[in-house]
Design an enzyme around this catalytic site. Structure first.
Site, PDB file in Angstrom:
ATOM      1  N   ASP A  20       0.848  -1.198   0.000  1.00  0.00           N
ATOM      2  CA  ASP A  20       0.000   0.000   0.000  1.00  0.00           C
ATOM      3  C   ASP A  20       0.881   1.244   0.000  1.00  0.00           C
ATOM      4  O   ASP A  20       1.596   1.505   0.964  1.00  0.00           O
ATOM      5  CB  ASP A  20      -0.914  -0.035   1.230  1.00  0.00           C
ATOM      6  CG  ASP A  20      -1.719   1.241   1.409  1.00  0.00           C
ATOM      7  OD1 ASP A  20      -1.873   1.979   0.419  1.00  0.00           O
ATOM      8  OD2 ASP A  20      -2.189   1.477   2.535  1.00  0.00           O
ATOM      9  N   ASP A  24      -4.014   3.895   2.696  1.00  0.00           N
ATOM     10  CA  ASP A  24      -5.452   3.707   2.911  1.00  0.00           C
ATOM     11  C   ASP A  24      -5.810   2.276   3.280  1.00  0.00           C
ATOM     12  O   ASP A  24      -6.978   1.931   3.412  1.00  0.00           O
ATOM     13  CB  ASP A  24      -6.244   4.153   1.683  1.00  0.00           C
ATOM     14  CG  ASP A  24      -5.987   3.284   0.446  1.00  0.00           C
ATOM     15  OD1 ASP A  24      -5.110   2.387   0.517  1.00  0.00           O
ATOM     16  OD2 ASP A  24      -6.659   3.505  -0.577  1.00  0.00           O
ATOM     17  N   ASP A  28      -1.781  -0.944  -3.881  1.00  0.00           N
ATOM     18  CA  ASP A  28      -1.939  -0.111  -5.071  1.00  0.00           C
ATOM     19  C   ASP A  28      -0.696  -0.198  -5.956  1.00  0.00           C
ATOM     20  O   ASP A  28       0.297  -0.854  -5.617  1.00  0.00           O
ATOM     21  CB  ASP A  28      -2.244   1.344  -4.685  1.00  0.00           C
ATOM     22  CG  ASP A  28      -1.272   1.905  -3.656  1.00  0.00           C
ATOM     23  OD1 ASP A  28      -0.060   1.617  -3.769  1.00  0.00           O
ATOM     24  OD2 ASP A  28      -1.713   2.621  -2.740  1.00  0.00           O
ATOM     25  N   ASP A 201      -8.237 -14.363 -18.080  1.00  0.00           N
ATOM     26  CA  ASP A 201      -9.143 -14.931 -17.078  1.00  0.00           C
ATOM     27  C   ASP A 201     -10.232 -15.768 -17.755  1.00  0.00           C
ATOM     28  O   ASP A 201     -10.797 -15.366 -18.767  1.00  0.00           O
ATOM     29  CB  ASP A 201      -9.776 -13.783 -16.284  1.00  0.00           C
ATOM     30  CG  ASP A 201     -10.621 -14.258 -15.126  1.00  0.00           C
ATOM     31  OD1 ASP A 201     -10.070 -14.912 -14.223  1.00  0.00           O
ATOM     32  OD2 ASP A 201     -11.837 -13.966 -15.120  1.00  0.00           O
ATOM     33  N   GLU A 260      -5.806 -18.876 -18.473  1.00  0.00           N
ATOM     34  CA  GLU A 260      -6.356 -19.575 -17.310  1.00  0.00           C
ATOM     35  C   GLU A 260      -7.478 -20.444 -17.856  1.00  0.00           C
ATOM     36  O   GLU A 260      -8.597 -19.984 -18.073  1.00  0.00           O
ATOM     37  CB  GLU A 260      -6.910 -18.607 -16.260  1.00  0.00           C
ATOM     38  CG  GLU A 260      -7.419 -19.343 -15.027  1.00  0.00           C
ATOM     39  CD  GLU A 260      -8.611 -18.678 -14.343  1.00  0.00           C
ATOM     40  OE1 GLU A 260      -8.797 -18.923 -13.137  1.00  0.00           O
ATOM     41  OE2 GLU A 260      -9.365 -17.936 -14.991  1.00  0.00           O
TER      42      GLU A 260
END
Length: 525
Positions: A20, A24, A28, A201, A260
């Site tokens: 992070d 927060d 990220d 995906d 995948e």
């Protein structure tokens, strides 16, 4: 051509849980950029980022509202460009996740489809159908969602739409040429920015049988399955990947596609990596295999044979953001960690490419006791709390310090880390020679340096029951004891690496342990 993907070590980053940068509590892109040296020191060749696109986060970002942007939670396009530039400076390639089977229900295409009347062109981007029954009150067929419950949701106008996952993830209609053209533009957007490839995906799910027939199943389906289903692994899906391969090949720098994909057989899975299709397909067979010498050998032999038929390489995967972590899957506690370490060395020595999910290099277990109120996986919600879902393998990475969130964030992390992870942090393990992290680094450094490792051939060597031994070239042996008792082995060579971090080799291999031996001479073998 280097064909870099054939033996690459790819590190999977679950963006929300890696690092992070803004405090927060949510990972990220800026946080990832700052932690890239960890991947370099580990020995990774590439990093795969899970979705960071604008999304309402009904499924952790796999419900995409804009395929050409960055969700403010994770930063901006400028942050992505900075991450990509830094990765390339460090010699890391970058793969991004593309989610072509479905969009978010907040994607402009679906918003437009909902505003259109039944039968209008806007609805043709998705799979809308009239229901069965006297008044269309029944779903169009018996398909179930991977996340539980029916795979159809009815609209006020009476039509139903298909969602193999959450109702907020409507499935796209890949028989529509507009969908194919739009996704080509998406791929070009990221290729033009410089990404090195895509993890695709649900790559086996984009084409559904045109008749949408019933399955006849009376039990809940799973994404991690091998059954023949009318919405998975349809032959026409390969048309899409032949088109995508032409696009990838039109760019310099060997850009790749990784599927995948789940298929009913290894032979059908190998079709995704034929020379004119994708470069890799995740091989989940080792991940699914129980801790057993016979099962591991069967998986390896079958996987290598089927990919060799199409001239492709094999990938080896022990974990990811969708499955229970190996340490827990292999029994938990000290035993689970010993087995996970041995499985890692076993897989690193195999021909092909290796994928490492963040935290595996720390020996992290699944977090089984997360408070109900913090769980966010739709599986947990749609099962009414009977299935814990996947949050337990998504708890943020522990970097340093003796208290949660262990350097992951300056604030409270979105999922809480266990207090006992104080000894599992990167900083703690870096200073411990026998740690899982040090073992991973040593093994992956050897893998990069040893001429016999990576792509190539494998030869099995006769071994006692519960032990697997294989040779790579004339100068490398890997031996793994899947049993519980010590086994004496008459194997030549000098110790290169051990999964239990011991520093000598006397010919006795403990249970749940793997060793690498080198400097082997043919006359003594």
């Amino acid at each position: 051509m280097s064909n870099w993907w054939r033996d690459a070590v790819v590190y999977q980053v679950y963006v929300r849980s890696f690092a992070d940068g803004d405090g927060d509590g949510i990972g990220d892109l800026a946080g990832i950029r700052d932690r890239l040296p960890h991947l370099v020191s580990l020995g990774a060749d590439a990093v795969w980022l899970t979705p960071f696109y604008p999304s309402p986060m009904a499924d952790g970002g796999y419900d995409v509202a804009d395929y050409c942007g960055v969700d403010p939670t994770f930063g901006s396009l400028a942050d992505f460009d900075a991450l990509l530039a830094r990765a390339h400076e460090l010699g890391l390639r970058v793969l991004v996740d593309i989610v072509p089977n479905h969009t978010s229900d907040e994607h402009p295409w679906f918003v437009e489809a909902l505003a259109a009347a039944p039968g209008e062109p806007a609805r043709e981007r998705y799979l809308f159908r009239d229901g069965r029954g006297e008044r269309g009150e029944l779903p169009p067929n018996d398909w179930e969602s991977i996340f539980g419950g029916p795979a159809w949701t009815r609209l006020p106008d009476g039509q139903w739409y298909l969602h193999l996952f959450d109702p907020r993830q409507p499935d796209l209609n890949w028989r529509n040429p507009l969908v194919r053209a739009d996704f080509r533009k998406v791929l070009k957007f990221w290729l033009d920015r410089g990404v090195d490839g895509f993890r695709i995906d649900v790559a086996h799910g984009m084409i559904k049988h045109p008749d949408l027939p019933d399955t006849g199943l009376d039990e809940q389906i799973s994404l991690l399955g091998r059954g023949e289903l009318p919405y998975f692994d349809q032959d026409e899906v390969h048309e899409i990947y032949r088109d995508w391969r032409q696009l990838f090949d039109s760019y310099r720098g060997e850009r790749i596609g990784v599927a995948e994909a789940w298929a009913s057989t290894s032979e059908r899975l190998a079709r995704y990596v034929r020379p004119d299709e994708l470069h890799q397909a995740f091989n989940f067979a080792l991940l699914e295999a129980p801790w057993s010498a016979a099962e591991f050998r069967k998986v390896v032999a079958e996987s290598l044979a089927t990919t060799a038929e199409v001239g492709a390489t094999t990938t080896w995967v022990l974990g990811n953001h969708d499955v229970q972590r190996p340490v827990t899957r292999y029994g938990g506690g000290e035993l689970g960690e010993r087995r996970a370490r041995a499985a890692a060395l076993f897989s690193f020595a195999l021909p092909g490419s290796v994928y490492v999910y963040q935290g595996e290099e720390l020996g992290l277990p699944e977090v089984l006791d997360l408070p109900d109120e913090v769980r966010q996986d739709p599986i947990w919600k749609r099962s009414g709390g009977t299935d814990p879902g996947r949050d337990g393998c998504r708890v943020p990475m522990p970097w340093s310090g003796d208290r949660p969130p262990f350097g992951f964030s300056a604030g409270e992390s979105w999922l809480p880390a266990p207090e006992e992870w104080a000894t599992a942090t990167v900083a703690a393990q870096e200073s411990t020679p026998s740690s899982v992290l040090r073992t991973y680094r040593d093994a992956l450094a050897l893998r990069r340096e040893h001429p016999a490792l990576g792509d190539g051939e494998l030869e099995w060597v006769d071994a006692p029951e519960d032990v697997l031994v294989f040779r790579r070239g004339s100068d490398f042996l890997c031996a793994t004891n899947f049993g519980t008792e010590d086994v004496a082995l008459d194997l030549p060579g000098r110790l290169l690496c051990r999964s239990d971090a011991a520093t000598s080799w006397d010919g006795v291999l403990p249970g749940a342990t793997a060793v690498w031996l080198g400097k082997i001479h043919e006359e003594s073998a």
